[in-house]
Every structure is written in structure tokens, then in C-alpha cells.
Write an enzyme that holds these catalytic residues in place. Sequence first.
Site, PDB file in Angstrom:
ATOM      1  N   ASN A  24       0.837  -1.205   0.000  1.00 36.37           N
ATOM      2  CA  ASN A  24       0.000   0.000   0.000  1.00 36.37           C
ATOM      3  C   ASN A  24       0.871   1.253   0.000  1.00 36.37           C
ATOM      4  O   ASN A  24       0.559   2.231  -0.679  1.00 36.37           O
ATOM      5  CB  ASN A  24      -0.963  -0.003   1.191  1.00 36.37           C
ATOM      6  CG  ASN A  24      -2.188  -0.855   0.911  1.00 36.37           C
ATOM      7  OD1 ASN A  24      -3.046  -0.471   0.117  1.00 36.37           O
ATOM      8  ND2 ASN A  24      -2.265  -2.019   1.540  1.00 36.37           N
ATOM      9  N   HIS A 119      -8.307  -1.516   5.997  1.00 35.68           N
ATOM     10  CA  HIS A 119      -8.589  -2.849   6.513  1.00 35.68           C
ATOM     11  C   HIS A 119      -9.143  -3.709   5.368  1.00 35.68           C
ATOM     12  O   HIS A 119      -9.986  -3.236   4.604  1.00 35.68           O
ATOM     13  CB  HIS A 119      -9.600  -2.766   7.658  1.00 35.68           C
ATOM     14  CG  HIS A 119      -9.862  -4.082   8.307  1.00 35.68           C
ATOM     15  ND1 HIS A 119      -8.870  -4.782   8.973  1.00 35.68           N
ATOM     16  CD2 HIS A 119     -10.977  -4.852   8.359  1.00 35.68           C
ATOM     17  CE1 HIS A 119      -9.378  -5.927   9.416  1.00 35.68           C
ATOM     18  NE2 HIS A 119     -10.649  -5.995   9.061  1.00 35.68           N
TER      19      HIS A 119
END
Length: 227
Positions: A24, A119
Site C-alpha cells: 500500500n 482494513h
Amino acid sequence: MTTAATNAPPPVKLGVLISGEGTNLQAIIDAIDRDELEAEIRVVISNKAAAGGLERARRHAIPAEFIDHRGFASREDFDRAIVASLHAHGVELVVCAGFMRLLSPVMIAAFRDRIMNIHPALCPAFPGIDAQRQALDYGVRFSGCTVFFVTEGIDDGPVIVQAVVPVHQDDDEATLAARIHAEEHRIYPHAIRLYQQGRLEVRGRRVYIRDAPPIGDPAAIINPRIP
Ligand code: GAR
């Protein structure tokens, strides 16, 4: 003379917290490099020395720090050290990207409404670890990923962006995780961009997005499809 360019909001100064591979983080770096995100990563901090994300940061000449949580007597003391580093680097928005430590009130108070996390599930479903395993065990037809503002709870802060990902009948944890990961890499830069553009407003549990584009069709996605 005032021009549109001078009125544009300045690049947002990021501090990225990681514990692992940092894909990420890489997606955020790539979005900045492609001029899709007006941001500057001031520092990457990991609580794991071997985190792949530290190496990614160094490759891009971004300051990379290892702060070992085991060296502190309490969660609060660890967070104080992180806050000190973030402040020293002039960080404005904290981006947790696979940072596997629960943040204490010390950190949350220092950056209220300025800490994002991602998440791998449609929050509030499947909080904590092994979200993809939890989704498979439950038998849901859809899972996905969520970017949210961090609060005291676990994966339960106000939701900024979500992506819905179908669960395939023959999925295992790895295939589902890979499909979700690909969407994470799209929605995290998107959420940070909305912040940088000053378009997010937290009202209680809900995040309002100024000039949000209409979601459009389809109004619903059904899995399995109705033939
Ligand atoms: C991501 O899938 C992220 O959603 C998850 O850790 C992974 C980190 O991947 N975070 C959580 O589960 C938080 N509860 P990355 O290191 O490749 O970015």
C-alpha cells in the site's frame, strides 16, 4: 493575479506507519510519482526491522525509521516516540498501511481526525487480523476493503472509502487476499487525495465528501449473478 493553480490546496505531508511488505505504501508512492496524488511522504516508520516497506522507502529516498515497540514499557510510551518522529518530520496526515499495532489515545489525540487506516474487509465486518480468513469462514459472497479514520476501537472508525470485492466459490485465503489487495492499492491513494483536496468532513460516525461523484449504475451487485 490569482489563478486556479495558486488556489489549489498544497501537497499533503504524510507519515506512513507500516509493519510489513508495504505494497500500500508503494501504491501511494506510485500515485505521487504519476502526479495522481499531491502528497509528500515525509517519513515511513516501521515497528518491524525486516519490514519490506522500509526498503521501498529507502529506494525512493524517503526517510525510513525502525522504532521497536518492544523497547517501550507501554503502548503510550511507544506512541509518544512515534508522535515525536511524526512531528519532527512535519507530518500532517498519518497513514497506517499494514501497521499491526493498536494506537493508544496518545497518538489519536495528537492527530485527531488526521489518522487513516486500511482494513481488508467491509468494516465493520471482520475486524482485527485474518480478515480474509474470517470472510471465507463466514461464507460471505462479498468482502472488500475500507479506508477509515482511526478512533480508539479496532477497525471501526468513520468510513471514508470502501471497495466491494466478490468472493469466488473456489477462493482460498491467498486468492481472495490478492483480489482485495489490488483494490486497496486504488482506494488508499483515492482517500488521501480527497483529504488533500479538503473534501472530507467528519460528522459523528459519518464522513461527508464534498462534490462526491454520483455512484451511478448498477444500483446493486448480486453474487451469484441473476442470469
Ligand atoms: C493490507 O491488506 C491491510 O489492509 C492490512 O494489512 C495489509 C498490509 O499490506 N491491514 C490490516 O489487516 C489492519 N487490520 P501491505 O503491507 O502490503 O500494504
